[in-house]
Design an enzyme around this catalytic site. Structure first.
Site, mmCIF file in Angstrom:
data_model
loop_
_atom_site.group_PDB
_atom_site.id
_atom_site.type_symbol
_atom_site.label_atom_id
_atom_site.label_comp_id
_atom_site.label_asym_id
_atom_site.label_seq_id
_atom_site.Cartn_x
_atom_site.Cartn_y
_atom_site.Cartn_z
ATOM 1 N N ASP A 102 0.913 -1.154 0.002
ATOM 2 C CA ASP A 102 -0.089 0.134 0.084
ATOM 3 C C ASP A 102 0.663 1.426 0.076
ATOM 4 O OD1 ASP A 102 1.087 -0.479 2.576
ATOM 5 O OD2 ASP A 102 -0.973 -0.347 3.559
ATOM 6 N N ASP A 105 6.788 4.110 3.632
ATOM 7 C CA ASP A 105 6.830 5.071 4.536
ATOM 8 C C ASP A 105 8.264 5.059 4.886
ATOM 9 O OD1 ASP A 105 6.485 6.952 6.495
ATOM 10 O OD2 ASP A 105 5.454 5.387 7.841
HETATM 11 P P1 IMP Z 1 7.272 1.092 6.613
HETATM 12 O O1 IMP Z 1 7.699 -0.163 7.085
HETATM 13 O O2 IMP Z 1 7.563 2.356 7.526
HETATM 14 O O3 IMP Z 1 7.646 1.674 4.949
HETATM 15 O O4 IMP Z 1 5.735 0.941 6.713
HETATM 16 C C1 IMP Z 1 4.960 0.186 5.752
HETATM 17 C C2 IMP Z 1 3.561 0.141 6.435
HETATM 18 O O5 IMP Z 1 3.408 1.080 7.572
HETATM 19 C C3 IMP Z 1 2.624 0.070 5.271
HETATM 20 O O6 IMP Z 1 2.304 -0.927 4.635
HETATM 21 C C4 IMP Z 1 1.486 0.565 6.036
HETATM 22 O O7 IMP Z 1 0.595 -0.662 6.711
HETATM 23 C C5 IMP Z 1 1.894 1.370 7.282
HETATM 24 N N1 IMP Z 1 1.866 2.821 7.132
HETATM 25 C C6 IMP Z 1 2.673 3.548 6.656
HETATM 26 N N2 IMP Z 1 2.288 5.010 6.784
HETATM 27 C C7 IMP Z 1 0.974 4.924 6.991
HETATM 28 C C8 IMP Z 1 -0.343 5.763 7.030
HETATM 29 O O8 IMP Z 1 -0.174 7.057 6.465
HETATM 30 N N3 IMP Z 1 -1.484 5.254 7.114
HETATM 31 C C9 IMP Z 1 -1.724 4.123 7.378
HETATM 32 N N4 IMP Z 1 -0.795 3.007 7.353
HETATM 33 C C10 IMP Z 1 0.618 3.610 7.059
HETATM 34 MG MG MG Z 2 0.594 -2.659 5.349
#
Ligand code: IMP
Ligand code: MG
Length: 186
Positions: A102, A105
């Site tokens: 999705d 981040d």
């Molecule tokens: P990362 O590992 O920090 O890149 O995070 C990835 C996961 O964090 C995504 O697959 C989402 O499930 C969750 N995530 C990151 N940002 C958001 C947001 O703004 N809203 C909801 N879920 C988020």
């Molecule tokens: Mg996720």
């Protein structure tokens, strides 16, 4: 009863905008994987709506698999810990793999998943995300296909949740401060 819409401070991407962009992404992916054995792996739960709408726009033979991953633990901040919930990984021997998530981040989730799937030695490995947040990434990572670059705000809808709510909103919106501090109990 409080409606989900009431908790949205502003709509960032309307459904029609998302679907129009999916037409473009799907066209690109179709061109890149024509005549290649492709397995698309969705990262659940967040990618479920995106995956379904994207795949029905890709008219070439492919296989679908999913990985159930917990990375956010329901809060606003990425925990940095990534847990694989299933014991068996997909069989990707002799196949090209496209991972679908999705949102990118901090990049920790996709970095860890890529390492894991990469160790299974697929013919190639690429990633596709609907959203890419404008933040400094903790993990050295970039996605190959990106739907939209968005500002560093907490968004929900179209698969994205806050404490497991709002995934079924058909658009992507910024959650209001009130909804963050007073989450739905339903
Ligand atoms: P990362 O590992 O920090 O890149 O995070 C990835 C996961 O964090 C995504 O697959 C989402 O499930 C969750 N995530 C990151 N940002 C958001 C947001 O703004 N809203 C909801 N879920 C988020
Ligand atoms: Mg996720």
């Amino acid at each position: 009863m409080r409606s989900m819409q009431d908790d949205i401070a502003k709509i960032l991407l309307h459904e029609s905008t998302i679907l129009a962009r999916l037409d473009e992404l799907a066209y690109q992916i179709t061109q890149d994987y024509r005549e290649k054995p492709l397995t698309v792996i969705g990262i659940l739960n967040g990618s479920c709506l995106f995956l379904a709408d994207l795949l029905r726009r890709i008219p070439i033979p492919l296989q679908i698999d999913c990985l159930s991953i917990a990375s956010y633990h329901g809060g606003l901040e990425s925990s940095g810990a990534v847990a694989f919930r299933q014991s068996e990984l997909p069989n990707v021997a002799g196949r090209h793999v496209l991972l679908v998530d999705d949102i990118l981040d901090t990049g920790v989730t996709l970095h860890v998943v890529c390492e894991k799937i990469g160790s299974l030695e697929p013919l190639s490995l690429r990633t596709c995300v609907l959203l890419k947040k404008d933040v400094p990434r903790k993990a050295e990572f970039d996605a190959d296909y990106v739907g939209f670059a968005i500002p560093n705000e907490f968004v929900v809808g179209y698969g994205l949740d806050y404490q497991q709510h709002y995934r079924n909103l058909p658009f992507i919106g910024v959650l209001s401060e009130e909804a963050i501090s007073n989450p739905s109990k339903v």
